[in-house]
Design a protein around this motif. Structure first.
Motif, PDB file in Angstrom:
ATOM      1  N   LEU A 145      -1.099  13.305   3.090  1.00 36.21           N
ATOM      2  CA  LEU A 145       0.330  13.758   2.824  1.00 36.21           C
ATOM      3  C   LEU A 145       1.335  12.843   3.381  1.00 36.21           C
ATOM      4  O   LEU A 145       0.968  12.597   4.424  1.00 36.21           O
ATOM      5  CB  LEU A 145       0.837  15.233   3.083  1.00 36.21           C
ATOM      6  CG  LEU A 145       0.025  16.398   2.259  1.00 36.21           C
ATOM      7  CD1 LEU A 145      -0.016  17.828   3.047  1.00 36.21           C
ATOM      8  CD2 LEU A 145       0.103  16.550   1.005  1.00 36.21           C
ATOM      9  N   ALA A 146       2.327  12.297   2.507  1.00 38.38           N
ATOM     10  CA  ALA A 146       3.189  11.377   3.239  1.00 38.38           C
ATOM     11  C   ALA A 146       4.636  11.670   2.447  1.00 38.38           C
ATOM     12  O   ALA A 146       4.615  12.131   1.345  1.00 38.38           O
ATOM     13  CB  ALA A 146       2.680   9.874   3.036  1.00 38.38           C
ATOM     14  N   GLY A 147       5.453  11.240   3.301  1.00 34.19           N
ATOM     15  CA  GLY A 147       6.914  11.319   2.848  1.00 34.19           C
ATOM     16  C   GLY A 147       7.296  10.449   1.930  1.00 34.19           C
ATOM     17  O   GLY A 147       6.421   9.649   1.323  1.00 34.19           O
ATOM     18  N   PRO A 148       8.438  10.469   1.414  1.00 31.00           N
ATOM     19  CA  PRO A 148       8.752   9.349   0.422  1.00 31.00           C
ATOM     20  C   PRO A 148       8.716   7.965   0.831  1.00 31.00           C
ATOM     21  O   PRO A 148       8.767   7.700   2.021  1.00 31.00           O
ATOM     22  CB  PRO A 148      10.231   9.844  -0.004  1.00 31.00           C
ATOM     23  CG  PRO A 148      10.610  10.574   1.233  1.00 31.00           C
ATOM     24  CD  PRO A 148       9.666  11.240   1.635  1.00 31.00           C
ATOM     25  N   PRO A 149       8.476   6.875  -0.193  1.00 29.20           N
ATOM     26  CA  PRO A 149       8.294   5.416   0.232  1.00 29.20           C
ATOM     27  C   PRO A 149       9.662   5.207   0.829  1.00 29.20           C
ATOM     28  O   PRO A 149      10.585   5.301   0.488  1.00 29.20           O
ATOM     29  CB  PRO A 149       8.297   4.854  -1.077  1.00 29.20           C
ATOM     30  CG  PRO A 149       7.451   5.863  -1.898  1.00 29.20           C
ATOM     31  CD  PRO A 149       8.032   7.302  -1.631  1.00 29.20           C
ATOM     32  N   ALA A 150       9.370   4.668   2.080  1.00 25.64           N
ATOM     33  CA  ALA A 150      10.464   4.530   3.259  1.00 25.64           C
ATOM     34  C   ALA A 150      11.697   3.726   2.778  1.00 25.64           C
ATOM     35  O   ALA A 150      12.815   4.134   2.654  1.00 25.64           O
ATOM     36  CB  ALA A 150      10.147   4.302   4.595  1.00 25.64           C
TER      37      ALA A 150
END
Ligand SMILES: [Zn+2]
Ligand SMILES: [Zn+2]
Length: 296
Positions: free
Chosen positions: A186-191
């Motif tokens: 799980l990862a946040g939005p492409p930074a």
């Protein structure tokens, strides 16, 4: 992902077919430019020759999600639906806020090579109206701003399937190993392309509150397991985003006319030529080497 939800990876981005073969269906997201034929043929294989969707719906208008939308809409003669805050970026009225290469990580490095183009989907573009997804009964769209001003996710309550675009992704795009191995996480939005981090965090919490059974993201493999809802809840609670970067302490502000206010451009210590050389060297040496470098 379900009998009536098909997943197709095109290049590094995903598109989704929503609808049962023989019935009405829609396409969610449309990949990078140049992938229209691939998506078209996959649709024919799934829904039958000559079949066409009710609509194309975009989670947002970034190039890797909207790139082939116009070519497909013209081929099928169908409308393209987006949230009204994405419209100015898809009518040529405004460019998206510039990517932030200084935020750190693999995608940020690569973002130096992506052009910021104004695009115009012309008369095909339509605004989404309150929560209903045209051509996909049973689904609702949820505003999840942060990665982009008018970003949306799609959710179906009956089986708790969640399609998240770039608000939540299942591959760590900030690490070279994550990018190359596509390891599920799980990862946040492409930074580098996320221009309001407070909003992005709030959106992640809203997604976690839906307690999905299955998640299909704009990048990475679909996730479905018994602990997904709890893991997502923990992830959203702990998610902080990057420590520094152009949009970390101040967001880009946008309205229905596009960008109205940008934080000042940061100093990029890696000039373009150096970045290009490093990029080539990186490929020559292999992703593993850069990965070690990345982890330190
Ligand atoms: Zn995006
Ligand atoms: Zn994306």
């Amino acid at each position: 992902m379900a009998p009536d939800v098909g997943w197709l990876p095109v290049s590094f981005a995903n598109v989704y077919f929503i609808g049962r073969p023989g019935n009405k269906w829609i396409l969610l997201d449309a990949g990078l430019p140049g992938w229209a034929t691939e998506i078209f043929l996959a649709a024919e294989a799934r829904f039958g020759g000559g079949s066409r969707p009710e609509a194309i719906v975009l989670t947002h208008g970034h190039l890797d999600h909207a790139g082939s939308a116009l070519a497909l809409a013209n081929r099928w003669d169908v409308p393209i639906y987006v949230h009204h805050l994405e419209v100015p970026f898809l009518t040529g009225k405004s460019s998206y806020p510039p990517a932030d290469p200084t935020v750190g990580g693999a995608t940020a490095f690569l973002s130096r090579f992506l052009p910021t183009l104004r695009r115009d989907l012309g008369g095909r573009l339509r605004e989404l109206h309150q929560y209903k997804v045209p051509g996909a009964p049973g689904w609702q769209w949820i505003a999840t701003p942060g990665h982009s001003p008018g970003h949306i996710c799609l959710f179906r309550e009956s089986d708790r399937i969640l399609l998240t675009g770039d608000a939540l992704v299942s591959v760590n795009m900030d690490s070279w190993s994550g990018l190359f191995s596509a390891k599920r996480t799980l990862a946040g939005p492409p930074a580098p392309f996320t221009t309001d981090w407070d909003a992005a965090r709030t959106s992640l919490k809203a997604l976690a509150n839906l307690r999905p059974n299955v998640v299909g993201c704009g990048h990475g493999l679909p996730i479905s397991d018994a602990k997904l809802a709890d893991r997502l809840k923990k992830f959203a609670e702990r998610f902080r985003g990057p420590r520094r970067g152009r949009y970390v302490s101040q967001p880009a502000r946008a309205n229905e006319n596009g960008v109205v206010d940008l934080p000042p451009a940061p100093f990029d210590p890696v000039p373009f030529a150096t970045a290009a050389a490093l990029f080539c060297v990186g490929f020559a040496l292999g992703a593993g080497h850069l990965n070690n470098h990345d982890r330190k």
